[in-house]
Design an enzyme around this catalytic site. Structure first.
Site, PDB file in Angstrom:
ATOM      1  N   SER A  16       0.827  -1.210   0.000  1.00 47.12           N
ATOM      2  CA  SER A  16       0.000   0.000   0.000  1.00 47.12           C
ATOM      3  C   SER A  16       0.865   1.267   0.000  1.00 47.12           C
ATOM      4  CB  SER A  16      -0.972   0.004   1.185  1.00 47.12           C
ATOM      5  OG  SER A  16      -0.289   0.139   2.402  1.00 47.12           O
ATOM      6  N   MET A  95      10.910  -6.421   5.253  1.00 47.65           N
ATOM      7  CA  MET A  95      10.995  -7.003   6.592  1.00 47.65           C
ATOM      8  C   MET A  95      12.347  -7.671   6.890  1.00 47.65           C
ATOM      9  SD  MET A  95       8.468  -6.029   8.089  1.00 47.65           S
ATOM     10  CE  MET A  95       6.932  -5.237   7.743  1.00 47.65           C
ATOM     11  N   ARG A  96      13.390  -7.226   6.205  1.00 51.11           N
ATOM     12  CA  ARG A  96      14.727  -7.740   6.505  1.00 51.11           C
ATOM     13  C   ARG A  96      15.663  -6.595   6.826  1.00 51.11           C
ATOM     14  NH1 ARG A  96      15.496 -13.155   4.623  1.00 51.11           N
ATOM     15  NH2 ARG A  96      13.485 -13.786   3.779  1.00 51.11           N
ATOM     16  N   LEU A  98      18.965  -4.555   6.419  1.00 47.29           N
ATOM     17  CA  LEU A  98      19.962  -4.342   5.367  1.00 47.29           C
ATOM     18  C   LEU A  98      21.310  -4.090   6.025  1.00 47.29           C
ATOM     19  CD1 LEU A  98      17.918  -2.149   2.912  1.00 47.29           C
ATOM     20  CD2 LEU A  98      18.700  -4.503   2.531  1.00 47.29           C
ATOM     21  N   HIS A 114       8.469   3.477   9.268  1.00 46.17           N
ATOM     22  CA  HIS A 114       8.258   2.569  10.397  1.00 46.17           C
ATOM     23  C   HIS A 114       6.957   2.956  11.101  1.00 46.17           C
ATOM     24  CE1 HIS A 114       9.298  -0.250  13.516  1.00 46.17           C
ATOM     25  NE2 HIS A 114       8.910   0.653  14.390  1.00 46.17           N
ATOM     26  N   ASP A 146      20.320   3.340   8.767  1.00 48.61           N
ATOM     27  CA  ASP A 146      21.737   3.154   9.106  1.00 48.61           C
ATOM     28  C   ASP A 146      21.921   1.705   9.559  1.00 48.61           C
ATOM     29  OD1 ASP A 146      20.781   2.987  11.674  1.00 48.61           O
ATOM     30  OD2 ASP A 146      21.687   4.865  12.376  1.00 48.61           O
ATOM     31  N   ALA A 178      -2.041   7.381   7.787  1.00 56.27           N
ATOM     32  CA  ALA A 178      -1.058   8.465   7.968  1.00 56.27           C
ATOM     33  C   ALA A 178       0.184   8.207   7.104  1.00 56.27           C
ATOM     34  CB  ALA A 178      -0.674   8.581   9.442  1.00 56.27           C
TER      35      ALA A 178
HETATM   36  C1  GAR Z   1       3.797  -0.546   6.825  1.00 57.35           C
HETATM   37  O1  GAR Z   1       2.870  -0.257   7.849  1.00 57.35           O
HETATM   38  C2  GAR Z   1       5.203  -0.200   7.252  1.00 57.35           C
HETATM   39  O2  GAR Z   1       5.264   0.868   8.122  1.00 57.35           O
HETATM   40  C3  GAR Z   1       5.618  -1.482   7.923  1.00 57.35           C
HETATM   41  O3  GAR Z   1       5.083  -2.496   7.122  1.00 57.35           O
HETATM   42  C4  GAR Z   1       3.864  -2.042   6.557  1.00 57.35           C
HETATM   43  C5  GAR Z   1       3.903  -2.368   5.072  1.00 57.35           C
HETATM   44  O4  GAR Z   1       2.651  -2.175   4.497  1.00 57.35           O
HETATM   45  N1  GAR Z   1       7.042  -1.575   8.016  1.00 57.35           N
HETATM   46  C6  GAR Z   1       7.685  -2.095   9.055  1.00 57.35           C
HETATM   47  O5  GAR Z   1       7.123  -2.575  10.021  1.00 57.35           O
HETATM   48  C7  GAR Z   1       9.193  -2.052   8.929  1.00 57.35           C
HETATM   49  N2  GAR Z   1       9.825  -2.432  10.167  1.00 57.35           N
HETATM   50  P1  GAR Z   1       2.475  -2.057   2.915  1.00 57.35           P
HETATM   51  O6  GAR Z   1       3.106  -3.305   2.295  1.00 57.35           O
HETATM   52  O7  GAR Z   1       0.990  -2.017   2.715  1.00 57.35           O
HETATM   53  O8  GAR Z   1       3.159  -0.798   2.470  1.00 57.35           O
END
Ligand code: GAR
Length: 207
Positions: A16, A95-96, A98, A114, A146, A178
């Site tokens: 999204s 979700m990994r 870097l 985040h 970082d 948001a």
């Molecule tokens: C988002 O809410 C993003 O903030 C989170 O994953 C979701 C991805 O949603 N990221 C993390 O938690 C990173 N640690 P999306 O695939 O619909 O963009």
């Protein structure tokens, strides 16, 4: 003709945020084009959503580990983004972790979103952590990446209220609403060179 910045997106989920960024590029709100989307998850929604915008979208195996890319994978990711000639790497639900070599390949050019007000609740399922802790406000943070976990210089943040009867799903959905305007705003500033970073402090540059 204006030369547009080129963005590479990395994501593992439904995409999204990638969609919000692609829309913002399409409408000229972000003066950039998304040149390549890469996922570490073969059937991730982000790959299909990228194809809806005719953005090249590629699954690349992450290798043997669960939380990071293995060495060969990391090289493949770097190679693909270099071939796509991207100026910025934007993480949209990747979700990994870097590691050094990837970050060295794109120094100060990797941005993440985040789903909490950092430095509170780094790591996984930050909205659940916020709910379990009992905070009354949480939100989302766009930051440079970082070597640490969700520790880089903060670009923009937005608060989101936590309701007494929230479920994790409802709270995450409110945070995502948001995210979908915060991320385009932050990426827009970055690609236009309007961010000034000093150590861990990042501010909007005067123009
Ligand atoms: C988002 O809410 C993003 O903030 C989170 O994953 C979701 C991805 O949603 N990221 C993390 O938690 C990173 N640690 P999306 O695939 O619909 O963009």
């Amino acid at each position: 003709m204006e030369i547009k910045a080129r963005i590479g997106i990395l994501g593992s989920g439904k995409g999204s945020n990638m969609f919000a960024l692609a829309e913002a590029c399409h409408q000229g709100v972000i003066r950039a084009e998304i040149a390549q989307v890469v996922s570490d998850v073969e059937n991730a929604g982000i790959l299909d959503r990228a194809k809806d915008f005719d953005i090249p979208a590629t699954y690349l195996s992450p290798g043997a580990f669960r939380t990071k890319l293995d060495e060969d994978a990391e090289l493949n990711y770097i190679r693909l983004f270099r071939e796509a000639k991207v100026d910025w790497i934007v993480l949209a639900g990747f979700m990994r972790i870097l590691k050094g070599d990837f970050l060295k390949a794109f120094p100060n050019r990797v941005i993440n979103i985040h789903p909490s007000l950092l430095p509170s609740f780094p790591g996984l399922e930050a909205w659940k952590q916020a709910l379990e802790y009992g905070v009354k406000y949480t939100g989302c943070t766009v930051h440079f990446v970082d070597q640490g976990i969700d520790t880089g210089a903060i670009i923009l943040q937005e608060t989101v209220p936590v309701m007494d009867d929230d479920t994790p799903q409802r709270l995450h959905a409110r945070i995502q609403d948001a995210e979908h305007h915060l991320y385009p705003a932050a990426v827009g500033l970055a690609v236009e060179g309007r961010l000034e970073v000093r150590g861990r402090l990042c501010s909007k540059a005067a123009i």
